[in-house]
Structure formats: C-alpha cells, structure tokens
Enzyme design. Structure first.
Site, PDB file in Angstrom:
ATOM      1  N   ASP A   3     -15.990  43.208  25.738  1.00  0.00           N
ATOM      2  CA  ASP A   3     -16.794  41.948  25.363  1.00  0.00           C
ATOM      3  C   ASP A   3     -16.476  40.878  26.436  1.00  0.00           C
ATOM      4  OD1 ASP A   3     -14.116  42.057  24.180  1.00  0.00           O
ATOM      5  OD2 ASP A   3     -14.720  39.822  23.451  1.00  0.00           O
TER       6      ASP A   3
ATOM      7  N   ASP B 150     -12.639  48.680  24.641  1.00  0.00           N
ATOM      8  CA  ASP B 150     -11.627  47.391  24.633  1.00  0.00           C
ATOM      9  C   ASP B 150     -11.423  47.304  22.895  1.00  0.00           C
ATOM     10  OD1 ASP B 150     -10.273  44.671  25.107  1.00  0.00           O
ATOM     11  OD2 ASP B 150     -12.318  43.848  24.158  1.00  0.00           O
TER      12      ASP B 150
ATOM     13  N   ASP C 258     -10.044  43.795  21.093  1.00  0.00           N
ATOM     14  CA  ASP C 258     -10.457  42.617  20.503  1.00  0.00           C
ATOM     15  C   ASP C 258     -11.708  42.162  20.957  1.00  0.00           C
ATOM     16  OD1 ASP C 258      -7.684  41.525  19.170  1.00  0.00           O
ATOM     17  OD2 ASP C 258      -6.919  42.588  21.046  1.00  0.00           O
TER      18      ASP C 258
END
Length: 210
Positions: free
Chosen positions: A159, A8, A10
């Site tokens: 995250d 991922d 961001d």
C-alpha cells in the site's frame, strides 16, 4: 507464470493506520517530533517515507528505536485490529487457486502471527519475514536467493510508495492497493504494474497471471 504472492501487512492486510497514528502521537514528545492529526495524515498520504520523516522533524538516529517501540506497543492492540473488509475471503480464494502466499513486513513477526491466528489464517501463509522499514528490497532479495525463486514467478502486494520501490529494485511485479496509507494518486505516480481499489480485484489479476 506467477506462483507466489507476497503481501505487505500494515495497510494492506491489516487496518492499523489509525492505531499506529495514535501510538506514534503518544511517543512524539519522548522522541522529539510533532504529532499529526487525521487531517494531516491525509496530506502525508501523498509523501514517501523520507519526506514524512523530514516533515515530522524526528532525528534519523532515533527512528530505529521509535520503530521498535511502535511494534512493542502495537502488540497489545492486536485484539482491536481488523483485517480490511474482504481480505480474508480473497486470501482463502487465492490459496484455493494454488498460489503460495507469504508476508514480508516491517512489523514484527509476533504481531502478524497473532492477528492471523485471531482470524483463522495462520495456516494460509507459507512464510512470514520481518525486516527493516527502509530495506524491504533486501529482505525480498534474501528470500529469492534462499528459496531459489525466479523473480518472474513472484508478485508483491503493498500500500506504500516504498513497496513499489522495493519490488522494482528486486525485479518483481507490484500490485499497489488504494485502501492503505499512500493515496491512489501518489501510488499511480510511481507506476506500479497494477493499481487496485478493492481486494476482490486481486483475484481477477491473479487469475490472469497464474
């Protein structure tokens, strides 16, 4: 044997959380939802994406346009965005170990490429795909079929709770990282294959799986 690591962007590679909060708050009046303080952000870190939307009060029909505006405004902030401490060194080491690295993100490909270039990492990733905020599993599925990759050869690093959900839907392993948006407690409750607190732990895990 794991051969491909999908990241991922961001909250996993790039520390964009505070900048995204600032941009979102600027757009709150235009899109009709309430802004959030840093204190509230800590509370939101325990929620999934749909719970956050309900909390904010934004109309679901306005979300696609809001996301497009967020990506566009984020573009001018790229020079101010930092990678999380230790991430660059870990990526270079994983590449040296022979893993194929890729990025699947809901951010724009242009934003990702711009930050990678600033950090000299533009040649470290084999692919970068941008997809829907709420349909990351579909992007992963399309990539698996296009490249004829066995899900057992892939691991995803993210995250957020939605990263865990997307990985499970596509049958790939997931490493959840505790330095991004969702809290360690929230991530643990969704049973990722691995849950880590430091970027360097990625090398330990992948050395065992590779």
């Amino acid at each position: 044997m794991t051969k491909v690591i999908i990241f991922d962007f961001d909250g996993t590679l790039a520390d964009t959380i505070n900048i995204l909060l600032s941009i979102t708050n600027r757009l709150s009046a235009e899109f009709g939802f309430k802004s959030a303080t840093k204190e509230e952000l800590a509370q939101l870190s325990n929620l999934n994406s749909w719970q956050i939307l309900r909390y904010s009060g934004i109309s679901i029909f306005k979300v696609p346009l809001l996301i497009r505006k967020l990506k566009a405004e984020l573009r001018s902030e790229i020079p101010n965005i930092k990678l999380f401490s230790g991430i660059k060194e870990v990526l270079l080491e994983l590449k040296k170990l022979g893993f194929q690295l890729g990025i699947i993100t809901s951010n724009s490909r242009e934003n990702v490429l711009a930050l990678l270039e600033i950090n000299g990492l533009q040649d470290s990733f084999t692919f970068i795909y941008s997809g829907s905020t709420f349909g990351k599993n579909k992007v992963i599925d399309r990539w698996l079929k296009r490249e004829h990759i066995n899900p057992e050869e892939v691991i995803y690093v993210g995250d957020e709770i939605r990263d865990i959900d997307a990985a499970k839907k596509t049958g790939i392993k997931i490493i959840a990282v505790g330095w991004g948006f969702n809290s360690l407690e929230a991530l643990a409750a969704h049973n990722p294959d691995f849950l880590i607190e430091r970027p360097q732990e990625l090398i330990e895990i992948m050395s065992n799986l590779g």
